[in-house]
Design an enzyme around this catalytic site. Structure first.
Site, mmCIF file in Angstrom:
data_model
loop_
_atom_site.group_PDB
_atom_site.id
_atom_site.type_symbol
_atom_site.label_atom_id
_atom_site.label_comp_id
_atom_site.label_asym_id
_atom_site.label_seq_id
_atom_site.Cartn_x
_atom_site.Cartn_y
_atom_site.Cartn_z
ATOM 1 C CB SER A 204 -0.948 -0.029 1.207
ATOM 2 O OG SER A 204 -1.968 0.930 1.076
ATOM 3 C CG ASP A 232 -3.732 -4.841 -3.505
ATOM 4 O OD1 ASP A 232 -3.884 -5.238 -4.670
ATOM 5 O OD2 ASP A 232 -4.672 -4.503 -2.776
ATOM 6 C CG HIS A 362 -5.544 -3.231 0.471
ATOM 7 N ND1 HIS A 362 -4.767 -2.947 -0.641
ATOM 8 C CD2 HIS A 362 -5.078 -2.419 1.469
ATOM 9 C CE1 HIS A 362 -3.888 -1.998 -0.334
ATOM 10 N NE2 HIS A 362 -4.047 -1.673 0.933
#
Length: 419
Positions: A204, A232, A362
């Site tokens: 992230s 991700d 996620h």
């Protein structure tokens, strides 16, 4: 720590080898660093590679705990008997135990038995001197299986976990996080793991921190960093998600009666799919507080305070990542998250692209731990094998050109060198 807690901690194979270190930067600010070293010692002259992991906003270094367990070459998943030190009663830095009231122990097993996966396509290893050498390296690394150990290092970013909250969340700009990362990376490479190839993984916003830091500080990492993995995170999708961040935070509860209640919320609304993963990664995100005369659990990091700085977190992420002069891998939960710029770069073969799939959320490290661990292990293995083969080829060429190997004033003729 009670005798029972101490005995439980000894029975947890990975926790027993975890080193909890306090890194203090030049401004006298402390950062909590955790080092997971392989059980098996490195072979002579072949130090273990190092994987430095950087978490996303609102999380902590403990979000990589499951990944570290699956990267262990020998032994099964974590047998977790207690919680990380970031939850509860201000534990000491060297302790990995915190049993505050209402905090359940970790699940006895993370993910059950190891999953089996077919190997992904060959890594996009760029810069090799020969296509033949590259092909040979890929074939040999697959034949030798995934028998590679590595040191896994994580740290709590500023305003997260047990690290400093100096400046506050409202000042946590990309530049601040990048500067902190560079300091931690230097500390890891110089003091924690002074030998061995280094790999960096960012999830992230941690991926954006990694990409910007390595792109803007190439001189400081030249010769040690061999590969970069983003998990991700892509610029276009990340910026789009920021438009919904305020609404998401408004709906997020400010406190919970129990840790289990927070885990349940994370599974239902927070984007995590694995209950086993939530049992490990969510508790360190909480701390205790008194609300209305009752002891409750509140978020350790206040994401709402970051509103006026998060708009710049992902600027030029794609450009920085593609420009990195290292082997690169991008792992996404699904293909829909790939934006236009990275789609073009991937079609040009500028990085290895992996889709995790399987209804993964996620938080890939928790939802599909075994899957991403296998991909990371193969990625690292192939690069390490290639590096060693190229080093051997170059060394042999140098010795052949000089007429032999000089050692302790003696010369080994080139004719006697192994072929």
């Amino acid at each position: 720590m009670s005798a029972v807690e101490n005995e439980e901690r000894k029975q947890a194979p990975l926790e027993n080898r975890a080193e909890h270190i306090t890194f203090t930067n030049a401004k006298k600010e402390d950062f909590h660093v955790t080092v997971f070293r392989p059980e098996r010692a490195a072979a002579p002259n072949t130090p273990h590679p190092v994987l430095l992991c950087v978490h996303g906003a609102g999380m902590s270094g403990d979000s990589f705990y499951n990944l570290a367990s699956f990267l262990e070459r020998q032994g099964g998943p974590v047998v977790a008997t207690d919680l990380p030190p970031s939850l509860g009663h201000s534990p000491t830095r060297s302790s990995f135990t915190s049993h505050a009231k209402g905090m359940p122990p970790r699940a006895p097993s993370i993910g059950g038995s190891r999953e089996q996966h077919s190997p992904p396509g060959p890594a996009m290893l760029r810069g090799a001197t020969s296509v033949a050498v590259n092909a040979l390296m890929v074939a040999n690394s697959d034949a030798e299986a995934e028998d590679i150990d590595m040191v896994v290092v994580t740290y709590d970013m500023r305003c997260h976990g047990l690290s400093t909250f100096a400046g506050g969340e409202e000042q946590l700009s990309l530049g601040v996080m990048v500067a902190d990362f560079v300091d931690v990376l230097r500390f890891v490479l110089e003091e924690v793991c002074p030998a061995g190839e280094a790999f960096v993984l960012g999830h992230s916003v941690g991926g954006s921190v990694v990409a910007h830091a390595l792109a803007d500080h190439k001189k400081e990492t030249k010769g040690r960093v061999s590969g970069v993995i983003l998990v991700d995170v892509v610029e276009g999708t990340a910026k789009m998600s920021l438009h919904y961040m305020n609404d998401f935070l408004r709906k997020r509860p400010g406190h919970f009666a129990t840790v289990k209640e927070a885990q349940t919320w994370f599974l239902q609304h927070g984007g995590m799919r694995s209950a086993e993963g939530a049992a490990v990664s969510v508790p360190p995100l909480l701390t205790t507080a008194t609300v209305g005369g009752e002891c409750v659990f509140v978020w350790r990091t206040d994401l709402q305070k970051m509103e006026h700085v998060w708009g710049g977190w992902f600027d030029e992420l794609d450009k920085k990542f593609v420009s990195l002069p290292y082997s690169k891998m991008l792992c996404l939960a699904n293909a829909d998250r790939l934006d236009t710029e990275l789609t073009v770069a991937q079609m040009q073969g500028k990085f290895q692209f992996e889709i995790i799939g399987n209804n993964c959320g996620h938080y890939i490290m928790d939802d599909a731990t075994a899957t991403i661990a296998a991909k990371v292990r193969r990625f690292v293995k192939r690069i390490v094998v290639l590096t060693r083969k190229l080093h051997a080829v170059n060394m042999k060429a140098e010795m052949t050109a000089s007429g032999g190997l000089h050692f302790n004033n003696a010369t080994i003729p080139a004719s006697r060198m192994p072929r």
